[in-house]
Design a protein around this motif. Structure first.
Motif, PDB file in Angstrom:
ATOM      1  N   GLU A 284       3.336   4.260  12.916  1.00 21.79           N
ATOM      2  CA  GLU A 284       1.899   4.151  12.713  1.00 21.79           C
ATOM      3  C   GLU A 284       1.636   4.374  11.233  1.00 21.79           C
ATOM      4  OE1 GLU A 284      -0.695   5.288  16.619  1.00 21.79           O
ATOM      5  OE2 GLU A 284      -0.374   6.848  15.138  1.00 21.79           O
ATOM      6  N   TYR A 285       0.698   3.623  10.718  1.00 16.54           N
ATOM      7  CA  TYR A 285       0.367   3.693   9.298  1.00 16.54           C
ATOM      8  C   TYR A 285      -0.973   4.394   9.125  1.00 16.54           C
ATOM      9  CZ  TYR A 285       4.269   0.554   8.984  1.00 16.54           C
ATOM     10  OH  TYR A 285       5.523   0.015   9.082  1.00 16.54           O
ATOM     11  N   VAL A 286      -1.035   5.259   8.107  1.00 14.92           N
ATOM     12  CA  VAL A 286      -2.207   6.101   7.875  1.00 14.92           C
ATOM     13  C   VAL A 286      -2.659   5.922   6.423  1.00 14.92           C
ATOM     14  CG1 VAL A 286      -3.075   8.471   7.923  1.00 14.92           C
ATOM     15  CG2 VAL A 286      -1.231   7.791   9.490  1.00 14.92           C
ATOM     16  N   ALA A 287      -3.963   5.707   6.237  1.00 17.75           N
ATOM     17  CA  ALA A 287      -4.533   5.562   4.890  1.00 17.75           C
ATOM     18  C   ALA A 287      -4.934   6.934   4.357  1.00 17.75           C
ATOM     19  CB  ALA A 287      -5.760   4.658   4.939  1.00 17.75           C
ATOM     20  N   ILE A 288      -4.717   7.138   3.064  1.00 19.55           N
ATOM     21  CA  ILE A 288      -5.180   8.381   2.442  1.00 19.55           C
ATOM     22  C   ILE A 288      -6.702   8.319   2.316  1.00 19.55           C
ATOM     23  CG2 ILE A 288      -2.993   8.688   1.197  1.00 19.55           C
ATOM     24  CD1 ILE A 288      -4.521   7.869  -1.387  1.00 19.55           C
ATOM     25  N   PRO A 289      -7.364   9.458   2.193  1.00 16.83           N
ATOM     26  CA  PRO A 289      -8.836   9.457   2.062  1.00 16.83           C
ATOM     27  C   PRO A 289      -9.297   8.796   0.755  1.00 16.83           C
ATOM     28  CG  PRO A 289      -8.006  11.654   2.598  1.00 16.83           C
ATOM     29  CD  PRO A 289      -6.817  10.814   2.275  1.00 16.83           C
ATOM     30  N   PRO A 290     -10.488   8.177   0.775  1.00 20.92           N
ATOM     31  CA  PRO A 290     -11.014   7.520  -0.433  1.00 20.92           C
ATOM     32  C   PRO A 290     -11.094   8.432  -1.652  1.00 20.92           C
ATOM     33  CG  PRO A 290     -12.292   6.878   1.473  1.00 20.92           C
ATOM     34  CD  PRO A 290     -11.348   7.959   1.928  1.00 20.92           C
ATOM     35  N   MET A 291     -11.405   9.721  -1.474  1.00 23.12           N
ATOM     36  CA  MET A 291     -11.474  10.641  -2.610  1.00 23.12           C
ATOM     37  C   MET A 291     -10.108  10.757  -3.285  1.00 23.12           C
ATOM     38  SD  MET A 291     -13.250  12.450  -4.557  1.00 23.12           S
ATOM     39  CE  MET A 291     -14.671  13.375  -4.110  1.00 23.12           C
ATOM     40  N   GLN A 292      -9.060  10.800  -2.489  1.00 20.48           N
ATOM     41  CA  GLN A 292      -7.699  10.860  -3.034  1.00 20.48           C
ATOM     42  C   GLN A 292      -7.352   9.544  -3.737  1.00 20.48           C
ATOM     43  OE1 GLN A 292      -5.000  12.270  -0.021  1.00 20.48           O
ATOM     44  NE2 GLN A 292      -3.216  12.062  -1.347  1.00 20.48           N
ATOM     45  N   PHE A 293      -7.789   8.426  -3.171  1.00 19.05           N
ATOM     46  CA  PHE A 293      -7.609   7.103  -3.766  1.00 19.05           C
ATOM     47  C   PHE A 293      -8.276   7.087  -5.143  1.00 19.05           C
ATOM     48  CE2 PHE A 293      -8.278   2.300  -2.539  1.00 19.05           C
ATOM     49  CZ  PHE A 293      -7.743   1.891  -3.745  1.00 19.05           C
ATOM     50  N   LYS A 294      -9.521   7.563  -5.207  1.00 20.25           N
ATOM     51  CA  LYS A 294     -10.268   7.586  -6.469  1.00 20.25           C
ATOM     52  C   LYS A 294      -9.552   8.437  -7.516  1.00 20.25           C
ATOM     53  CE  LYS A 294     -14.028  10.128  -7.204  1.00 20.25           C
ATOM     54  NZ  LYS A 294     -15.427  10.611  -7.104  1.00 20.25           N
TER      55      LYS A 294
ATOM     56  N   LEU B 179       0.819  -1.211   0.000  1.00 24.16           N
ATOM     57  CA  LEU B 179       0.000   0.000   0.000  1.00 24.16           C
ATOM     58  C   LEU B 179       0.856   1.266   0.000  1.00 24.16           C
ATOM     59  CD1 LEU B 179      -2.700  -1.230   2.519  1.00 24.16           C
ATOM     60  CD2 LEU B 179      -3.032  -0.832   0.061  1.00 24.16           C
ATOM     61  N   ILE B 180       1.972   1.227   0.694  1.00 20.83           N
ATOM     62  CA  ILE B 180       2.905   2.365   0.689  1.00 20.83           C
ATOM     63  C   ILE B 180       3.493   2.537  -0.710  1.00 20.83           C
ATOM     64  CG2 ILE B 180       5.178   3.138   1.501  1.00 20.83           C
ATOM     65  CD1 ILE B 180       4.395   1.954   4.264  1.00 20.83           C
ATOM     66  N   ALA B 181       3.859   1.420  -1.342  1.00 26.31           N
ATOM     67  CA  ALA B 181       4.487   1.466  -2.664  1.00 26.31           C
ATOM     68  C   ALA B 181       3.596   2.134  -3.709  1.00 26.31           C
ATOM     69  CB  ALA B 181       4.861   0.051  -3.121  1.00 26.31           C
ATOM     70  N   VAL B 182       2.275   1.964  -3.586  1.00 21.60           N
ATOM     71  CA  VAL B 182       1.367   2.576  -4.564  1.00 21.60           C
ATOM     72  C   VAL B 182       0.812   3.915  -4.092  1.00 21.60           C
ATOM     73  CG1 VAL B 182       0.759   0.374  -5.650  1.00 21.60           C
ATOM     74  CG2 VAL B 182      -0.670   1.272  -3.801  1.00 21.60           C
ATOM     75  N   GLY B 183       1.143   4.323  -2.870  1.00 18.44           N
ATOM     76  CA  GLY B 183       0.756   5.642  -2.388  1.00 18.44           C
ATOM     77  C   GLY B 183      -0.574   5.709  -1.638  1.00 18.44           C
ATOM     78  N   LEU B 184      -1.138   4.570  -1.255  1.00 14.53           N
ATOM     79  CA  LEU B 184      -2.410   4.575  -0.540  1.00 14.53           C
ATOM     80  C   LEU B 184      -2.247   4.725   0.968  1.00 14.53           C
ATOM     81  CD1 LEU B 184      -4.410   1.810  -2.429  1.00 14.53           C
ATOM     82  CD2 LEU B 184      -4.548   4.291  -2.683  1.00 14.53           C
ATOM     83  N   VAL B 185      -1.050   4.453   1.447  1.00  6.52           N
ATOM     84  CA  VAL B 185      -0.756   4.517   2.876  1.00  6.52           C
ATOM     85  C   VAL B 185       0.602   5.181   3.054  1.00  6.52           C
ATOM     86  CG1 VAL B 185      -0.139   3.048   4.876  1.00  6.52           C
ATOM     87  CG2 VAL B 185      -2.153   2.506   3.508  1.00  6.52           C
ATOM     88  N   TYR B 186       0.750   5.902   4.147  1.00  8.81           N
ATOM     89  CA  TYR B 186       2.071   6.424   4.530  1.00  8.81           C
ATOM     90  C   TYR B 186       2.276   6.126   6.003  1.00  8.81           C
ATOM     91  CZ  TYR B 186      -0.630  10.461   6.213  1.00  8.81           C
ATOM     92  OH  TYR B 186      -1.528  11.266   6.847  1.00  8.81           O
ATOM     93  N   ARG B 187       3.519   6.194   6.428  1.00 14.52           N
ATOM     94  CA  ARG B 187       3.797   5.893   7.832  1.00 14.52           C
ATOM     95  C   ARG B 187       4.322   7.133   8.543  1.00 14.52           C
ATOM     96  NH1 ARG B 187       9.199   2.046   7.748  1.00 14.52           N
ATOM     97  NH2 ARG B 187      10.638   3.770   7.469  1.00 14.52           N
ATOM     98  N   GLU B 188       3.984   7.207   9.805  1.00 12.13           N
ATOM     99  CA  GLU B 188       4.449   8.291  10.664  1.00 12.13           C
ATOM    100  C   GLU B 188       5.264   7.685  11.800  1.00 12.13           C
ATOM    101  OE1 GLU B 188       0.781  10.165  11.880  1.00 12.13           O
ATOM    102  OE2 GLU B 188       0.809  11.498  10.133  1.00 12.13           O
ATOM    103  N   THR B 189       6.353   8.346  12.129  1.00 12.42           N
ATOM    104  CA  THR B 189       7.194   7.904  13.234  1.00 12.42           C
ATOM    105  C   THR B 189       6.669   8.510  14.528  1.00 12.42           C
ATOM    106  OG1 THR B 189       9.089   7.844  11.736  1.00 12.42           O
ATOM    107  CG2 THR B 189       9.564   7.814  14.099  1.00 12.42           C
ATOM    108  N   LYS B 190       6.449   7.662  15.504  1.00 12.88           N
ATOM    109  CA  LYS B 190       5.975   8.105  16.820  1.00 12.88           C
ATOM    110  C   LYS B 190       7.059   7.800  17.858  1.00 12.88           C
ATOM    111  CE  LYS B 190       1.874   9.230  15.370  1.00 12.88           C
ATOM    112  NZ  LYS B 190       1.331  10.550  15.456  1.00 12.88           N
TER     113      LYS B 190
END
Length: 127
Positions: free
Chosen positions: A86-96, A65-76
């Motif tokens: 922690e991993y965060v998903a982009i919003p569905p509108m951005q996915f679309k 998911l990170i490789a295709v840009g749907l998820v990014y990670r944050e360092t805590k």
């Protein structure tokens, strides 16, 4: 899922099928994205628990998911020292919009390739 564009045009495709085809994702990857978006940021271990899979399996999906840009990670930071991700998903509108852009780019590339179709077809037949 259909294995060709021709089959996809004839099949009763769903949005998940388009996302898997365009971005090369697996069912588990899409499920991981959906859980991450619904539940909010989480670690690979937490996601594994939600998916009822091992942490390493969840981590592989996160990497896809990170490789295709749907998820990014944050360092805590951990107060006693150290860190975790922690991993965060982009919003569905951005996915679309990402899917639309990929489809648009693919169409333009195929259109340019087809401009020389007859020439390339005849050239390869003479060899």
């Amino acid at each position: 899922m259909a294995s060709s564009i021709h089959e996809m045009l004839r099949a009763n495709c769903k949005c998940d099928d388009v996302a898997k085809c365009v971005l090369g994702l697996k069912n588990l990857d899409l499920l991981a994205y959906k859980k991450l978006f619904e539940q909010g940021p989480m670690t690979a271990e937490e996601l594994g628990d939600f998916l009822q899979r091992e942490r390493s399996t969840a981590y592989r999906s996160l990497q896809n998911l990170i490789a295709v840009g749907l998820v990014y990670r944050e360092t805590k930071s951990i107060q006693i020292g150290g860190y975790y991700y922690e991993y965060v998903a982009i919003p569905p509108m951005q996915f679309k919009e990402m899917l639309k852009q990929n489809i648009h780019d693919w169409y333009n590339k195929m259109d340019r390739l087809l401009d020389d179709f007859e020439e390339e077809l005849l050239d390869s037949a003479s060899k």
